[in-house]
Structure formats: structure tokens, C-alpha cells
Scaffold this motif. Structure first.
Motif, PDB file in Angstrom:
ATOM      1  N   LYS A   1       0.842  -1.214   0.000  1.00 37.25           N
ATOM      2  CA  LYS A   1       0.000   0.000   0.000  1.00 37.25           C
ATOM      3  C   LYS A   1       0.869   1.254   0.000  1.00 37.25           C
ATOM      4  O   LYS A   1       0.643   2.186  -0.781  1.00 37.25           O
ATOM      5  CB  LYS A   1      -0.905   0.007   1.242  1.00 37.25           C
ATOM      6  CG  LYS A   1      -1.527   1.369   1.550  1.00 37.25           C
ATOM      7  CD  LYS A   1      -2.370   1.356   2.803  1.00 37.25           C
ATOM      8  CE  LYS A   1      -1.689   1.716   4.091  1.00 37.25           C
ATOM      9  NZ  LYS A   1      -1.478   3.120   4.415  1.00 37.25           N
ATOM     10  N   ASN A   2       1.865   1.280   0.888  1.00 33.38           N
ATOM     11  CA  ASN A   2       2.621   2.515   1.071  1.00 33.38           C
ATOM     12  C   ASN A   2       3.616   2.793  -0.051  1.00 33.38           C
ATOM     13  O   ASN A   2       4.241   3.848  -0.072  1.00 33.38           O
ATOM     14  CB  ASN A   2       3.325   2.511   2.443  1.00 33.38           C
ATOM     15  CG  ASN A   2       2.324   2.728   3.569  1.00 33.38           C
ATOM     16  OD1 ASN A   2       1.156   3.029   3.313  1.00 33.38           O
ATOM     17  ND2 ASN A   2       2.769   2.567   4.797  1.00 33.38           N
TER      18      ASN A   2
ATOM     19  N   ASP B   1      -7.798   2.401   0.209  1.00 34.16           N
ATOM     20  CA  ASP B   1      -6.951   3.583  -0.001  1.00 34.16           C
ATOM     21  C   ASP B   1      -6.607   3.775  -1.477  1.00 34.16           C
ATOM     22  O   ASP B   1      -6.487   4.902  -1.954  1.00 34.16           O
ATOM     23  CB  ASP B   1      -5.645   3.464   0.807  1.00 34.16           C
ATOM     24  CG  ASP B   1      -5.804   4.033   2.220  1.00 34.16           C
ATOM     25  OD1 ASP B   1      -6.951   4.253   2.644  1.00 34.16           O
ATOM     26  OD2 ASP B   1      -4.768   4.239   2.894  1.00 34.16           O
TER      27      ASP B   1
ATOM     28  N   ARG C   1      -3.913  10.183   4.559  1.00 33.84           N
ATOM     29  CA  ARG C   1      -2.709  10.995   4.729  1.00 33.84           C
ATOM     30  C   ARG C   1      -1.924  11.186   3.419  1.00 33.84           C
ATOM     31  O   ARG C   1      -1.510  12.284   3.065  1.00 33.84           O
ATOM     32  CB  ARG C   1      -1.851  10.269   5.768  1.00 33.84           C
ATOM     33  CG  ARG C   1      -0.463  10.775   5.932  1.00 33.84           C
ATOM     34  CD  ARG C   1      -0.427  11.848   6.958  1.00 33.84           C
ATOM     35  NE  ARG C   1       0.913  12.378   7.099  1.00 33.84           N
ATOM     36  CZ  ARG C   1       1.186  13.480   7.759  1.00 33.84           C
ATOM     37  NH1 ARG C   1       0.221  14.152   8.329  1.00 33.84           N
ATOM     38  NH2 ARG C   1       2.412  13.922   7.854  1.00 33.84           N
TER      39      ARG C   1
ATOM     40  N   GLY D   1      -5.855  10.651   7.779  1.00 34.15           N
ATOM     41  CA  GLY D   1      -5.043   9.443   7.918  1.00 34.15           C
ATOM     42  C   GLY D   1      -5.260   8.825   9.278  1.00 34.15           C
ATOM     43  O   GLY D   1      -6.155   9.217  10.019  1.00 34.15           O
ATOM     44  N   CYS D   2      -4.446   7.831   9.598  1.00 33.42           N
ATOM     45  CA  CYS D   2      -4.609   7.120  10.865  1.00 33.42           C
ATOM     46  C   CYS D   2      -4.407   8.069  12.038  1.00 33.42           C
ATOM     47  O   CYS D   2      -3.514   8.919  12.026  1.00 33.42           O
ATOM     48  CB  CYS D   2      -3.588   5.988  10.946  1.00 33.42           C
ATOM     49  SG  CYS D   2      -4.068   4.545  10.000  1.00 33.42           S
TER      50      CYS D   2
ATOM     51  N   ILE E   1      -2.850   8.519  14.872  1.00 35.59           N
ATOM     52  CA  ILE E   1      -1.749   7.939  15.645  1.00 35.59           C
ATOM     53  C   ILE E   1      -0.825   9.025  16.195  1.00 35.59           C
ATOM     54  O   ILE E   1       0.250   8.748  16.688  1.00 35.59           O
ATOM     55  CB  ILE E   1      -0.936   6.940  14.779  1.00 35.59           C
ATOM     56  CG1 ILE E   1      -0.509   7.576  13.455  1.00 35.59           C
ATOM     57  CG2 ILE E   1      -1.725   5.675  14.552  1.00 35.59           C
ATOM     58  CD1 ILE E   1       0.239   6.644  12.523  1.00 35.59           C
TER      59      ILE E   1
ATOM     60  N   ARG F   1       0.826  14.399  13.624  1.00 36.07           N
ATOM     61  CA  ARG F   1       1.189  14.266  12.212  1.00 36.07           C
ATOM     62  C   ARG F   1       1.207  15.599  11.454  1.00 36.07           C
ATOM     63  O   ARG F   1       0.435  15.797  10.504  1.00 36.07           O
ATOM     64  CB  ARG F   1       0.281  13.241  11.518  1.00 36.07           C
ATOM     65  CG  ARG F   1       0.225  11.926  12.253  1.00 36.07           C
ATOM     66  CD  ARG F   1      -0.457  10.854  11.469  1.00 36.07           C
ATOM     67  NE  ARG F   1       0.405  10.265  10.456  1.00 36.07           N
ATOM     68  CZ  ARG F   1       0.017   9.320   9.612  1.00 36.07           C
ATOM     69  NH1 ARG F   1      -1.214   8.858   9.658  1.00 36.07           N
ATOM     70  NH2 ARG F   1       0.851   8.828   8.720  1.00 36.07           N
TER      71      ARG F   1
ATOM     72  N   ASP G   1       4.926   0.584  11.950  1.00 37.81           N
ATOM     73  CA  ASP G   1       3.713  -0.025  11.391  1.00 37.81           C
ATOM     74  C   ASP G   1       3.561  -1.495  11.787  1.00 37.81           C
ATOM     75  O   ASP G   1       2.559  -2.126  11.430  1.00 37.81           O
ATOM     76  CB  ASP G   1       3.700   0.108   9.859  1.00 37.81           C
ATOM     77  CG  ASP G   1       3.452   1.535   9.404  1.00 37.81           C
ATOM     78  OD1 ASP G   1       3.162   2.394  10.260  1.00 37.81           O
ATOM     79  OD2 ASP G   1       3.558   1.799   8.185  1.00 37.81           O
TER      80      ASP G   1
ATOM     81  N   ARG H   1       0.586   6.268  19.373  1.00 30.30           N
ATOM     82  CA  ARG H   1       0.331   5.025  18.665  1.00 30.30           C
ATOM     83  C   ARG H   1       0.219   3.846  19.632  1.00 30.30           C
ATOM     84  O   ARG H   1       0.748   2.759  19.400  1.00 30.30           O
ATOM     85  CB  ARG H   1       1.419   4.758  17.625  1.00 30.30           C
ATOM     86  CG  ARG H   1       0.843   3.934  16.482  1.00 30.30           C
ATOM     87  CD  ARG H   1       1.741   3.763  15.309  1.00 30.30           C
ATOM     88  NE  ARG H   1       0.923   3.353  14.169  1.00 30.30           N
ATOM     89  CZ  ARG H   1       1.392   3.127  12.963  1.00 30.30           C
ATOM     90  NH1 ARG H   1       2.667   3.264  12.708  1.00 30.30           N
ATOM     91  NH2 ARG H   1       0.586   2.756  11.980  1.00 30.30           N
TER      92      ARG H   1
ATOM     93  N   LEU I   1      -5.500   1.454  11.331  1.00 32.41           N
ATOM     94  CA  LEU I   1      -5.252   0.269  10.507  1.00 32.41           C
ATOM     95  C   LEU I   1      -4.441  -0.820  11.216  1.00 32.41           C
ATOM     96  O   LEU I   1      -4.860  -1.978  11.315  1.00 32.41           O
ATOM     97  CB  LEU I   1      -4.525   0.774   9.264  1.00 32.41           C
ATOM     98  CG  LEU I   1      -3.856  -0.169   8.321  1.00 32.41           C
ATOM     99  CD1 LEU I   1      -4.864  -1.153   7.777  1.00 32.41           C
ATOM    100  CD2 LEU I   1      -3.250   0.642   7.174  1.00 32.41           C
ATOM    101  N   ARG I   2      -3.259  -0.480  11.683  1.00 36.02           N
ATOM    102  CA  ARG I   2      -2.396  -1.522  12.271  1.00 36.02           C
ATOM    103  C   ARG I   2      -2.927  -1.953  13.639  1.00 36.02           C
ATOM    104  O   ARG I   2      -2.747  -3.090  14.043  1.00 36.02           O
ATOM    105  CB  ARG I   2      -0.953  -1.038  12.370  1.00 36.02           C
ATOM    106  CG  ARG I   2      -0.403  -0.406  11.092  1.00 36.02           C
ATOM    107  CD  ARG I   2      -0.451  -1.292   9.864  1.00 36.02           C
ATOM    108  NE  ARG I   2      -0.029  -0.528   8.668  1.00 36.02           N
ATOM    109  CZ  ARG I   2      -0.041  -1.005   7.435  1.00 36.02           C
ATOM    110  NH1 ARG I   2      -0.472  -2.218   7.178  1.00 36.02           N
ATOM    111  NH2 ARG I   2       0.359  -0.262   6.424  1.00 36.02           N
TER     112      ARG I   2
ATOM    113  N   ARG J   1      -8.569  -0.604   4.493  1.00 35.12           N
ATOM    114  CA  ARG J   1      -7.639   0.396   3.952  1.00 35.12           C
ATOM    115  C   ARG J   1      -6.310  -0.244   3.580  1.00 35.12           C
ATOM    116  O   ARG J   1      -5.626   0.230   2.674  1.00 35.12           O
ATOM    117  CB  ARG J   1      -7.346   1.477   5.003  1.00 35.12           C
ATOM    118  CG  ARG J   1      -8.397   2.527   5.156  1.00 35.12           C
ATOM    119  CD  ARG J   1      -7.872   3.671   6.012  1.00 35.12           C
ATOM    120  NE  ARG J   1      -6.552   4.081   5.517  1.00 35.12           N
ATOM    121  CZ  ARG J   1      -5.570   4.546   6.290  1.00 35.12           C
ATOM    122  NH1 ARG J   1      -5.721   4.678   7.578  1.00 35.12           N
ATOM    123  NH2 ARG J   1      -4.418   4.886   5.756  1.00 35.12           N
TER     124      ARG J   1
HETATM  125  C1  LIG Z   1      -0.264   4.865   9.303  1.00 32.76           C
HETATM  126  C2  LIG Z   1      -0.544   4.266   8.155  1.00 32.76           C
HETATM  127  O1  LIG Z   1      -1.172   4.830   7.093  1.00 32.76           O
HETATM  128  P1  LIG Z   1      -1.397   6.399   6.848  1.00 32.76           P
HETATM  129  O2  LIG Z   1      -0.037   7.019   6.843  1.00 32.76           O
HETATM  130  O3  LIG Z   1      -2.074   6.451   5.513  1.00 32.76           O
HETATM  131  O4  LIG Z   1      -2.267   6.907   7.962  1.00 32.76           O
HETATM  132  C3  LIG Z   1      -0.142   2.870   7.943  1.00 32.76           C
HETATM  133  O5  LIG Z   1      -0.065   2.443   6.775  1.00 32.76           O
HETATM  134  O6  LIG Z   1       0.094   2.168   8.945  1.00 32.76           O
END
Ligand SMILES: C=C(OP(=O)(O)O)C(=O)O
Ligand SMILES: CC(=O)N[C@H]1[C@@H](OP(=O)(O)OP(=O)(O)OC[C@H]2O[C@@H](n3ccc(=O)[nH]c3=O)[C@H](O)[C@@H]2O)O[C@H](CO)[C@@H](O)[C@@H]1O
Length: 431
Positions: free
Chosen positions: A22-23, A49, A102, A125-126, A128, A131, A317, A343, A382-383, A409
Motif C-alpha cells: 500500500k505505502n 486507499d 494521509r 489518515g490514521c 496515531i 502528524r 507499522d 500510537r 489500521l495496524r 484500507r
Molecule cells: C499509518 C498508516 O497509514 P497512513 O499514513 O495512511 O495513515 C499505515 O499504513 O500504517
């Protein structure tokens, strides 16, 4: 809203194909904005996503075509997508689209590089941490753009002669900042030097693709990256690298339940630090041309001491997934999270399953317990969501994970992949 019900207790045995990352897929898709020619991406995962980013890119004028299935391909074979931005028709990335993801903020770089202007909503985005995007804006300013914040939007404008090469020295390692710098600098006039660049494999994948499009980037994967700007970029065909976070997640699931699984297509060099930790917990890892084989038979789970770090360190992650595994260790583990300040949202949900975790600032102390028991849980990112799935696989009875859209996602065909290896996982459709 869909939920997932997991009945714990089964060991995992079989083969799990690892999807495209994904990333990596997200910045690669965004790179299509840099050229009027076609960028063809293979092994793109089927994820929410990716769909959302296709909508965002479509709004800017990117035409997309998704190739149909070929003989022998299954619903889990990565998709091939052709993206063509013949012209940029809209340089605004609206709040309704960007706030959900994000990575969509990164369109700012190619839009300014190619169209001279971008108006991009501050990202979501997440959940966490805070950011911020200050370092991404620093990149754009260093390359000569004027940057203003207006009504929740960042408005960035290139100088009359276009972006100019510059020296960018990141005060902290940022993946998104490095993606932004690469995509802004490839079409800038002259040389850009990035110091303290992120060395993540997804950065290297983006640089490889940009070079295939005609960019001149050297040093990707190292702390210093040098870019010689070029006048224009062309089309290319590129295959997305395998998802190291998905591979690490399933490796931890097997380390949790016991059994033996081949993570097909996984590349060990992309997640060596995580594999080292998994071995220290007592699982066996063997590597072959087919992928990574994970096995835990008869050995309990040993406690470990881990700190999250930028690549090649242990990835943030995978922190939640490792914590889930360690809830059943024979002793106390220590996990320090250094990348994102918030997180640990999975801790309170793991507690519902009977885990014993104490938080002290950026450190979580995990006291292993004999037994977890199923419960309804709800993850916030997500994680964190997938960490609850891992814990549930080893819990007595049923666990229902709510808010499955987080999982959708980032994890392609999760129920099918785990189900084929013997797990009892079922998606429950909700209102
Ligand atoms: C934090 C994540 O995604 P994002 O940066 O899109 O929030 C992730 O892939 O764990
Ligand atoms: C879509 C994607 O690829 N997401 C990944 C990407 O997120 P993302 O690119 O958002 O993460 P960064 O690497 O930028 O963040 C690292 C740290 O830098 C800080 N920071 C970042 C930018 C900025 O302008 N200012 C600032 O202070 C962040 O708050 C964080 O503390 O890398 C993270 C770190 O590996 C991963 O957890 C995410 O899964």
C-alpha cells in the motif's frame, strides 16, 4: 458497518500470498501526475486507499484504466492500473477527499512541479499522533514555492521560472517528506540534495519508478539522495514491491498461533529487523526463492525488548502487531514507540481480551498472560485493527472486531488469506 468475527484457537498452516505494498502503491500512483504519458503500475493491491486515491487523481485529470483479469489470476492477484494525466484539469485536492487519507497530501509536489500551483486540504489518515506537515511545506519552500495556509488548505505556488533545485536537510526522518522532495525535485531546475532522507523501501520503489520515467535520482535508500532536475518525464511500466508490513503482520500471526506458513513473494531484506525480533520470540524463519517460511511448533513465546525506528530499524507499522504477539509471552516485554506519540490506542482494546499492558510515556510494558478470551473490540487505526485480529486468533472463544473499514484500507483479502490457513474468520455485514 462491517465487522469481523474470529473464533480463536486454530493454528495457521498453508500459504499466504503477499500483496503489493500500500505505502509504495500510493506515492507511485501520485507520480502519474508528473507526466502527460501513461504510467502503468502492476501488482497494485485491491484496497480502499487505492480506490480513494483513484478518485482524488481523477479529480485532477488523471484517466485510469484497470486491466481485467487474465487466465490464472485470482481475486488476490494484484491489479494492473494505467494512469494518464494528459493535462492537469484541477489543482485543488478538496477536504472531502484528502481528509480520509494521509498520503493524498503528497499530490502537492507533482501539482506544483507540473502545473505551478496546488491547493490541497490539510490531511487526515490514521489517528496515531498530531502528524504535522511542516517538513513537507519546508521542502516546497526550499524549492522556491510560496506556501500559504487558507481556510484549512495549503496553497503552494511555484516561482515564475518553476521550482529550483535546493539543499534539503531534514531535521527528522520523514517518509512523506522524502516522497514530496523526490516528486518536487525531479522537474526542478538544477540539482537537489536531500540529507537525512528516509531510507524506507517504498522511497526506493518510488525513485526507481521516477528514474524509469526519465528522472535522474541517485542514492535512494541512503541518507543522501541527489536529484538532477529534467525538463519533462515520460511514461513507464513498474511493478509495486511486496508489502513488508503485510508480510510482518502474518509472520506475527503465525508466531502467535503456532503452525507453519509460507509468506509467498515476501522479500526478507525488506523486513529483516522484524524477522530478527520474531526469531527472538521463538519462531523459526527460513527464506527461499518462494518467500519467507514462518514456523512455531512446540516452543512458547519469549519476551523481547524493542524500539521502533526508521528503516532499517523495527517499523512503527508493526508495533501494534508485535504487542499483540507479546501479550502471550512467557515474561515481560518492553516496547518503545519513537515515531508517533499516540500510537498505543490498541492497548485498551487488547486489554478487553485479557492482556496486561502498562504504559509509561513512550514505553509499553507487556506482561505476558496464559490466556486471552474473546470479546467485542473496536480499533482506531489500521495496524491497531490487525493487532486485535492477531490477539483474537489466540483467544478462547469469539472476538468481534468492529470498524473493519480500517482493515480494508490496508489488508487485501484478509479473511480469505487467514481462512485458507485454517483460521475461523468471518465478515459480518452490518448497517
Ligand atoms: C499509518 C498508516 O497509514 P497512513 O499514513 O495512511 O495513515 C499505515 O499504513 O500504517
Ligand atoms: C502512507 C504511508 O506511507 N504512511 C507511512 C508513512 O507515514 P508518514 O509519511 O506520514 O510518516 P513520516 O515518516 O512523515 O513521519 C515520521 C515522523 O515525522 C513527523 N513529521 C512528519 C512530517 C512533517 O512534516 N513533520 C513531522 O514532524 C511525524 O509526525 C512522525 O513523528 O511513514 C510512517 C513512518 O514509517 C508510517 O507509519 C506510515 O504508515
Amino acid at each position: 458497518m462491517d465487522r469481523i468475527r474470529i473464533t480463536g484457537g486454530a493454528t495457521l498452516n498453508g500459504v499466504i500470498p503477499i500483496s503489493g505494498a500500500k505505502n509504495a502503491a500510493l506515492p507511485l500512483m501520485i507520480a502519474s501526475l508528473l507526466t502527460s504519458e501513461t504510467l502503468e503500475l502492476h501488482n497494485v493491491p485491491r484496497l480502499a486507499d487505492v480506490q480513494q486515491l483513484l478518485r482524488i487523481l481523477g479529480n485532477h485529470g488523471v484517466d485510469t484504466a484497470i486491466a481485467g483479469k487474465r487466465p490464472g489470476q485470482t481475486s488476490e492477484t494484484g491489479q494492473s492500473i494505467r494512469l494518464k494525466a494528459a493535462s492537469i484539469i484541477d489543482t485543488t485536492a478538496p477536504y472531502e477527499l484528502v481528509s480520509r487519507m494521509r498520503a493524498s497530501f503528497w499530490v502537492i509536489a507533482p501539482l506544483v512541479a507540473r502545473a505551478g500551483r496546488a491547493r490541497v486540504s490539510l490531511p487526515g489518515g490514521c489517528a496515531i499522533g498530531t502528524r504535522p506537515v511542516d517538513l513537507l511545506l519546508m521542502v516546497m519552500e526550499k524549492l522556491g514555492a510560496k506556501v500559504e495556509i487558507e481556510g484549512g488548505y495549503v496553497v503552494a505556488t511555484a516561482p515564475s521560472g518553476g521550482l529550483r533545485g535546493a539543499h534539503i536537510d531534514f531535521p527528522k526522518v520523514t517518509v512523506g517528506g522524502t516522497h514530496t522532495a523526490l516528486m518536487a525535485a525531479v522537474l526542478a531546475d538544477g540539482e537537489t540534495v536531500i540529507d537525512n532522507a528516509a531510507r524506507e523501501p517504498e522511497v526506493v520503489d518510488l525513485a526507481d519508478c521516477l528514474n524509469a520515467m526519465g528522472a535522474r535520482i541517485s542514492g535512494a535508500g541512503q541518507s543522501r539522495v541527489v536529484i538532477q532536475g529534467v525538463g519533462s518525464l515520460g511514461g513507464a511500466s513498474h511493478t509495486v514491491l511486496p508489502d513488508r508490513i503485510e508480510a510482518g503482520t502474518y509472520a506475527m500471526a503465525v508466531a502467535m498461533t503456532g503452525g507453519e506458513v509460507l509468506l509467498e513473494g515476501a522479500r526478507p531484506e525488506l523486513l529483516q529487523s522484524a524477522l530478527d525480533i520474531i526469531v527472538r520470540t521463538g519462531a523459526d524463519i527460513t527464506v527461499s526463492n518462494e518467500g519467507i517460511r514462518v514456523r512455531r511448533n512446540g516452543h512458547g513465546i519469549d519476551p523481547v525488548d524493542v524500539t521502533t525506528e526508521p528503516f532499517p530499524g523495527f517499523p512503527t507499522d508493526l508495533q501494534a502487531q508485535l504487542m499483540a504477539l507479546l501479550t502471550r509471552a512467557k515474561g515481560t516485554s518492553r516496547i518503545r514507540e519513537t515515531i508517533f506519540e499516540n500510537r498505543f490506542m490498541h492497548v485498551q482494546e487488547l486489554a478487553r481480551l485479557g492482556s496486561r499492558i502498562r504504559l509509561d510515556g513512550d514505553v509499553a510494558w507487556v506482561d505476558g498472560v496464559e490466556r486471552l478470551t474473546g470479546a467485542p473490540v473496536m480499533a482506531t487505526d489500521l495496524r491497531a485493527s490487525v493487532s486485535l485480529v492477531i490477539a483474537a486468533l489466540a483467544a478462547d472463544g469469539d472476538t468481534t472486531v468492529n470498524r473493519v473499514y480500517h482493515l480494508d484500507r490496508g489488508f487485501e483479502a484478509l479473511e480469505a488469506k487467514l481462512g485458507r490457513c485454517g483460521a475461523q474468520v468471518e465478515r459480518l455485514s452490518g448497517d
